[in-house]
Design a protein around this motif. Structure first.
Motif, short mmCIF file in Angstrom:
data_model
loop_
_atom_site.label_atom_id
_atom_site.label_comp_id
_atom_site.label_asym_id
_atom_site.label_seq_id
_atom_site.Cartn_x
_atom_site.Cartn_y
_atom_site.Cartn_z
N VAL A 239 -0.58 -7.11 8.92
CA VAL A 239 -1.02 -8.52 8.60
C VAL A 239 -1.81 -8.74 9.90
CG1 VAL A 239 -0.39 -10.63 8.31
CG2 VAL A 239 0.79 -8.93 7.14
N TYR A 240 -1.42 -8.75 11.03
CA TYR A 240 -2.16 -9.06 12.16
C TYR A 240 -3.30 -8.35 12.24
CZ TYR A 240 1.84 -11.64 14.49
OH TYR A 240 2.68 -12.39 14.72
N ALA A 241 -3.49 -7.06 11.91
CA ALA A 241 -4.57 -6.32 11.98
C ALA A 241 -5.77 -6.86 10.94
CB ALA A 241 -4.42 -4.73 11.52
N LEU A 242 -5.17 -7.13 9.74
CA LEU A 242 -6.11 -7.56 8.74
C LEU A 242 -6.74 -8.81 9.05
CD1 LEU A 242 -7.26 -7.22 5.81
CD2 LEU A 242 -5.22 -8.30 5.03
N LYS A 243 -5.90 -9.74 9.57
CA LYS A 243 -6.46 -11.25 9.91
C LYS A 243 -7.34 -11.06 11.14
CE LYS A 243 -4.07 -14.90 9.30
NZ LYS A 243 -4.74 -15.81 8.41
N ASN A 244 -7.26 -10.04 11.99
CA ASN A 244 -7.82 -9.73 13.11
C ASN A 244 -7.29 -11.01 14.08
OD1 ASN A 244 -9.59 -8.95 15.13
ND2 ASN A 244 -11.40 -9.93 14.58
N ARG A 245 -6.05 -11.18 13.98
CA ARG A 245 -5.05 -12.13 14.84
C ARG A 245 -4.58 -11.51 15.93
NH1 ARG A 245 -2.58 -17.27 12.08
NH2 ARG A 245 -0.79 -17.82 13.42
N GLU A 246 -4.26 -12.42 17.01
CA GLU A 246 -3.47 -11.90 18.07
C GLU A 246 -2.09 -11.99 17.90
OE1 GLU A 246 -4.33 -14.38 21.70
OE2 GLU A 246 -6.14 -14.66 20.81
N ASP A 247 -1.21 -10.94 17.90
CA ASP A 247 0.12 -11.09 17.76
C ASP A 247 0.70 -12.00 18.53
OD1 ASP A 247 0.43 -9.42 19.95
OD2 ASP A 247 0.98 -7.52 18.85
N SER A 248 0.57 -12.53 19.37
CA SER A 248 0.97 -13.83 20.28
C SER A 248 0.95 -15.12 19.56
CB SER A 248 0.32 -13.88 21.58
OG SER A 248 -0.97 -14.51 21.46
N LYS A 249 0.22 -15.05 18.36
CA LYS A 249 0.28 -16.09 17.67
C LYS A 249 1.13 -15.79 16.26
CE LYS A 249 -4.23 -18.17 18.16
NZ LYS A 249 -5.45 -18.50 17.51
N SER A 250 2.40 -16.31 16.31
CA SER A 250 3.17 -15.84 15.10
C SER A 250 2.82 -16.42 14.04
CB SER A 250 4.78 -16.46 15.74
OG SER A 250 4.92 -17.72 15.80
N LEU A 251 3.33 -15.86 12.96
CA LEU A 251 3.34 -16.08 11.46
C LEU A 251 4.50 -16.70 10.90
CD1 LEU A 251 2.00 -12.47 10.57
CD2 LEU A 251 0.56 -14.57 11.06
N ILE A 252 4.57 -17.31 9.87
CA ILE A 252 5.63 -18.07 9.29
C ILE A 252 6.24 -17.23 8.34
CG2 ILE A 252 4.48 -20.13 9.65
CD1 ILE A 252 4.61 -20.57 6.50
N SER B 198 4.30 -15.09 5.12
CA SER B 198 3.23 -15.95 4.54
C SER B 198 2.02 -16.56 5.50
CB SER B 198 3.81 -17.16 3.72
OG SER B 198 2.73 -17.87 3.05
N THR B 199 1.09 -16.01 5.43
CA THR B 199 -0.01 -16.58 6.30
C THR B 199 -1.36 -16.68 5.62
OG1 THR B 199 -1.26 -16.04 8.24
CG2 THR B 199 -0.73 -14.17 7.01
N SER B 200 -2.15 -17.65 5.89
CA SER B 200 -3.51 -17.91 5.22
C SER B 200 -4.10 -16.84 4.84
CB SER B 200 -4.06 -19.19 5.61
OG SER B 200 -4.33 -18.95 7.20
N ALA B 201 -4.77 -16.57 3.70
CA ALA B 201 -5.65 -15.47 3.43
C ALA B 201 -7.07 -15.54 3.74
CB ALA B 201 -5.77 -15.35 1.87
N ILE C 251 -11.45 -16.80 -1.30
CA ILE C 251 -10.92 -15.85 -0.24
C ILE C 251 -11.93 -14.75 -0.17
CG2 ILE C 251 -9.14 -13.96 0.05
CD1 ILE C 251 -7.17 -15.80 -1.81
N ARG C 252 -12.48 -14.26 1.23
CA ARG C 252 -13.38 -13.30 1.34
C ARG C 252 -12.84 -11.82 0.89
NH1 ARG C 252 -15.51 -13.38 7.57
NH2 ARG C 252 -15.65 -11.11 6.99
N GLN C 253 -13.90 -10.99 0.22
CA GLN C 253 -13.69 -9.78 -0.39
C GLN C 253 -12.93 -8.88 0.72
OE1 GLN C 253 -14.23 -9.24 -3.64
NE2 GLN C 253 -13.03 -7.52 -3.25
N GLU C 254 -13.29 -9.03 2.03
CA GLU C 254 -12.73 -8.21 3.19
C GLU C 254 -11.02 -8.38 3.07
OE1 GLU C 254 -12.95 -8.21 7.95
OE2 GLU C 254 -14.48 -9.53 6.65
#
Length: 188
Positions: free
Chosen positions: A42-55, A130-133, A147-150
């Motif tokens: 999920v972090y990889a797909l969102k290109n999100r730092e894993d220091s920002k937690s998800l809900i 659950s994290t925004s798409a 939602i982006r095709q990516e």
């Protein structure tokens, strides 16, 4: 139709895959909240730092004690009486993937009020992420059409419900709740 979609999403979650699904708020990217490899995807797909937690989502507040050490009594009232979807950040997260828990040991949990989500979580018997798409830092899509095709291509299964809805949905209110009952709004 609903049962079929729950079964398909359940199989993907069980195998550590990612789903794109409708919730009581915006569309979410989800996975098994106890599977660290799935959470990393999920972090990889969102290109999100894993220091920002998800809900995570639960179907009932009875399950909170399985994932949080200390639940202030006021939490149950907040959940029951909240007019709109409410995510509460609790201290002392437990029994979840370690890369899902915030550095301070907290986790954001929403008791979801959405038929598909509730039934999926009941069937899965575990919380789901659950994290925004969207790609991290981009605007949160208000409905499936935004939602982006990516993102769509990056998940293992897209739930075939509510895709045609043009209703503009909003993210949940987020509140941090301390064990002593003190709270602060993070997002209203």
């Amino acid at each position: 139709m609903l049962k079929e979609e729950i079964n398909k999403a359940f199989e993907v979650l069980k195998q550590g895959g990612l789903i794109l699904y409708p919730t009581d708020t915006v569309w979410g990217i989800g996975c098994d909240a106890t599977n660290a490899e799935a959470v990393a995807k999920v972090y990889a797909l969102k290109n999100r730092e894993d220091s920002k937690s998800l809900i995570i989502l639960l179907d009932t507040d009875n399950k909170l004690q399985s994932y949080v050490s200390e639940i202030p009594d006021v939490a149950y009232d907040l959940i029951e009486y909240s007019e709109k979807p409410l995510t509460i950040i609790y201290s002392g997260a437990k029994n979840l993937a370690s890369n899902l828990i915030n550095a301070d040991g907290s986790i954001g949990i929403r008791i979801v009020k959405h038929n598909f989500c509730e039934q999926l979580i009941q069937r899965f018997r575990k919380p789901i992420v659950s994290t925004s798409a969207n790609i991290s830092g981009e605007v949160t899509p208000a409905n499936f059409g935004e939602i982006r095709q990516e993102i769509i291509d990056g998940v293992d299964y897209v739930v075939d419900l509510e895709q045609m809805s043009s209703e503009k949905k909003q993210a949940s209110t987020i509140m941090k709740l301390e064990p002593d009952g003190k709270f602060a709004f993070i997002r209203k």
